[in-house]
Design a protein around this motif. Structure first.
Motif, short mmCIF file in Angstrom:
data_model
loop_
_atom_site.label_atom_id
_atom_site.label_comp_id
_atom_site.label_asym_id
_atom_site.label_seq_id
_atom_site.Cartn_x
_atom_site.Cartn_y
_atom_site.Cartn_z
N ALA A 9 1.92 -11.32 -28.11
CA ALA A 9 1.43 -12.49 -28.15
C ALA A 9 -0.13 -12.35 -28.63
O ALA A 9 -0.54 -12.91 -29.58
CB ALA A 9 1.19 -12.96 -26.74
N ASN A 10 -0.79 -11.04 -28.38
CA ASN A 10 -2.13 -10.92 -28.38
C ASN A 10 -2.43 -9.37 -28.49
O ASN A 10 -3.00 -9.04 -27.20
CB ASN A 10 -3.21 -11.71 -27.83
N ASP A 11 -2.27 -8.78 -29.45
CA ASP A 11 -2.42 -7.18 -29.46
C ASP A 11 -3.89 -6.83 -29.32
O ASP A 11 -4.20 -5.55 -29.09
CB ASP A 11 -1.47 -6.62 -30.36
N TYR A 12 -4.90 -7.89 -29.58
CA TYR A 12 -6.16 -7.47 -29.33
C TYR A 12 -6.75 -7.92 -28.32
O TYR A 12 -7.97 -7.81 -28.36
CB TYR A 12 -6.83 -7.91 -30.67
N ALA A 13 -6.29 -8.26 -27.50
CA ALA A 13 -6.95 -8.60 -26.16
C ALA A 13 -7.34 -7.38 -25.47
O ALA A 13 -6.68 -6.30 -25.53
CB ALA A 13 -5.83 -9.37 -25.34
N GLU A 14 -8.17 -7.63 -24.59
CA GLU A 14 -8.75 -6.45 -23.73
C GLU A 14 -7.62 -5.89 -22.98
O GLU A 14 -7.28 -4.85 -22.60
CB GLU A 14 -9.95 -6.90 -22.79
N SER A 15 -6.83 -6.93 -22.35
CA SER A 15 -5.50 -6.41 -21.52
C SER A 15 -4.56 -5.57 -22.44
O SER A 15 -4.05 -4.56 -21.75
CB SER A 15 -4.91 -7.84 -20.89
N ALA A 16 -4.57 -5.85 -23.56
CA ALA A 16 -3.73 -4.79 -24.40
C ALA A 16 -4.28 -3.53 -24.57
O ALA A 16 -3.72 -2.47 -24.50
CB ALA A 16 -3.34 -5.32 -25.70
N ALA A 17 -5.54 -3.48 -24.55
CA ALA A 17 -6.27 -2.00 -24.95
C ALA A 17 -6.32 -1.23 -23.59
O ALA A 17 -6.16 0.08 -23.50
CB ALA A 17 -7.74 -2.59 -25.27
N LYS A 18 -6.45 -2.03 -22.33
CA LYS A 18 -6.46 -1.32 -21.11
C LYS A 18 -5.09 -0.96 -20.98
O LYS A 18 -4.96 0.22 -20.47
CB LYS A 18 -6.71 -2.37 -20.07
N ALA A 19 -4.06 -1.61 -21.22
CA ALA A 19 -2.75 -1.05 -21.07
C ALA A 19 -2.45 0.23 -21.89
O ALA A 19 -1.72 1.22 -21.34
CB ALA A 19 -1.78 -2.32 -21.65
N ARG A 20 -2.98 0.46 -23.05
CA ARG A 20 -2.76 1.41 -23.95
C ARG A 20 -3.62 2.82 -23.20
O ARG A 20 -3.21 3.91 -23.20
CB ARG A 20 -3.31 1.22 -25.17
#
Length: 396
Positions: free
Chosen positions: A17-28
């Protein structure tokens, strides 16, 4: 957060849905911690919105923080850059900023550095294969006859790119066409690729000669590689920086007289010739890389941007004339990584962000390179090279 089930090994997390969200960065970052045991504390510390990296970095996870120093002011007497500029330099090499700063002082007190952008073009070089060399030659003549349509087809893909000319290079049964575009304030590689692709699709559909094989890049544009063709024909901006240093000023600032430095230059040029070097100067790549990283340029373009010809001469009054020609300096003031928050600030510091500023930036970089060449050459000649690294670097 959505994630494909692992097959054989864990997969880096992605958010469809949004791979550039802060949540996606934190997941990585959490994924790396779980996989390696390393907590990405500093990597995960940044001041901008993670979504601003879209189009610049896939799998955004954090930042690699490179120390940033300021050198200058450098006095530039350019056609696009006039006056004094403080230059941002991102580097982890001790003594680098100090050395460039010293060269900027020398050249500033000598009246500044004159910089000229002598050419400006970006290329894509497709190749066409035929049944024999004669057919390739005839195809080349057909290309010349149809240049108006080819140009219009290419330029229809871009609002700023213009097809200046197409060079022809024949070898065996191949014909390489080197498309030369002007690209405004963008570096332009992708722009040229798209425009050349459109032109080649028209060529393939309309050529009266059977094309056996075709490649959009025949490697004669030598993208991100140093080459003799770009040395002669330019890629990006052909920048020439020059300055004349009076003998007493050279002694006062650098601790060496002009004649001695000139003699060292002859030895250095001979060594570069024997080695087959694509740059007979000292270290153009240092200044280019540091400013590229600071201002959001494509750092891989240092490969061709650092090619150069350094020339030193003694004048009749004993002064030292020095110039460096950078035939393939690729830099942009708009697009790519230039709009990222930190990089934009560094460009704005020199009034080099946005449209109409790319040649100004090129002139400042050219002047920076010359200042660094003067400083390192003098440091090597006087023995300060090693002692400076001991004092300011991390030599142990």
């Amino acid at each position: 957060m959505t994630q494909t089930a692992p097959i054989g090994r864990p997969r880096i997390p992605r958010d469809k849905a949004n791979d550039y969200a802060e949540s996606a960065a934190k997941a990585r970052r959490d994924f790396i911690r779980d996989q390696t045991g390393v907590e990405l504390k500093h990597t995960g510390s940044y001041s901008f919105d993670a979504t601003e990296t879209q189009g610049n970095c896939e799998h955004f996870t954090g930042v690699a923080q490179v120390p940033l120093g300021i050198a200058g002011p450098v006095l530039v007497n350019g056609e696009h850059a006039q006056g004094e500029f403080y230059v941002p330099m991102a580097t982890a090499e001790g003594t680098l900023v100090a050395s460039y700063n010293r060269g900027m002082r020398l050249t500033r007190e000598a009246g500044g550095i004159t910089v000229t952008v002598a050419d400006d073009a970006m290329q894509r070089a497709p190749v066409f294969a035929f049944d024999n060399a004669r057919t390739a030659k005839q195809f080349g003549a057909w290309i010349i006859d149809n240049m108006a349509t080819i140009r219009a087809t290419a330029e229809a893909t871009t609002s700023i790119g213009k097809l200046r000319n197409v060079e022809h290079y024949a070898a065996a049964r191949f014909l390489y066409l080197r498309f030369n575009f002007t690209t405004g304030d963008a570096a332009g590689q992708n722009m040229c690729g798209k425009a050349t692709h459109a032109a080649c699709q028209w060529i393939l559909a309309n050529s009266p000669f059977a094309v056996e094989r075709f490649s959009l890049s025949g490697n004669m544009d030598t993208d991100k590689k140093p080459s003799q063709i770009n040395f002669l024909h330019s890629r990006g901006k052909r920048v020439i920086a020059e300055c004349t240093i009076p003998d007493q000023l050279m002694r006062d600032v650098m601790g060496i007289d002009c004649k001695s430095l000139y003699r060292r230059r002859i030895m250095s040029m001979t060594g570069a010739f024997m080695a087959g070097s694509m740059n007979n100067g000292a270290h153009a790549a240092n200044g280019i890389t540091a400013t590229f990283i600071a201002t959001g340029q494509d750092a891989a373009n240092v490969a061709e941007s650092c090619v150069g010809a350094a020339v030193g001469e003694l004048t009749d009054d004993g002064s030292y004339y020095f110039s460096i020609t950078l035939p393939s300096l690729i830099c942009a003031s708009y697009g790519g990584g230039t709009g990222l928050p930190s990089q934009r600030e560094c460009l704005e510091m020199m009034d080099c962000y946005g449209q109409g500023k790319a040649r100004k930036l090129a002139e400042i970089i050219g002047a920076t390179v010359l200042a660094g060449e003067m400083s390192l050459a003098a440091a090597v000649a006087t023995g300060d090279w090693v002692t400076s690294h001991e004092q300011y670097g991390r030599n142990r």
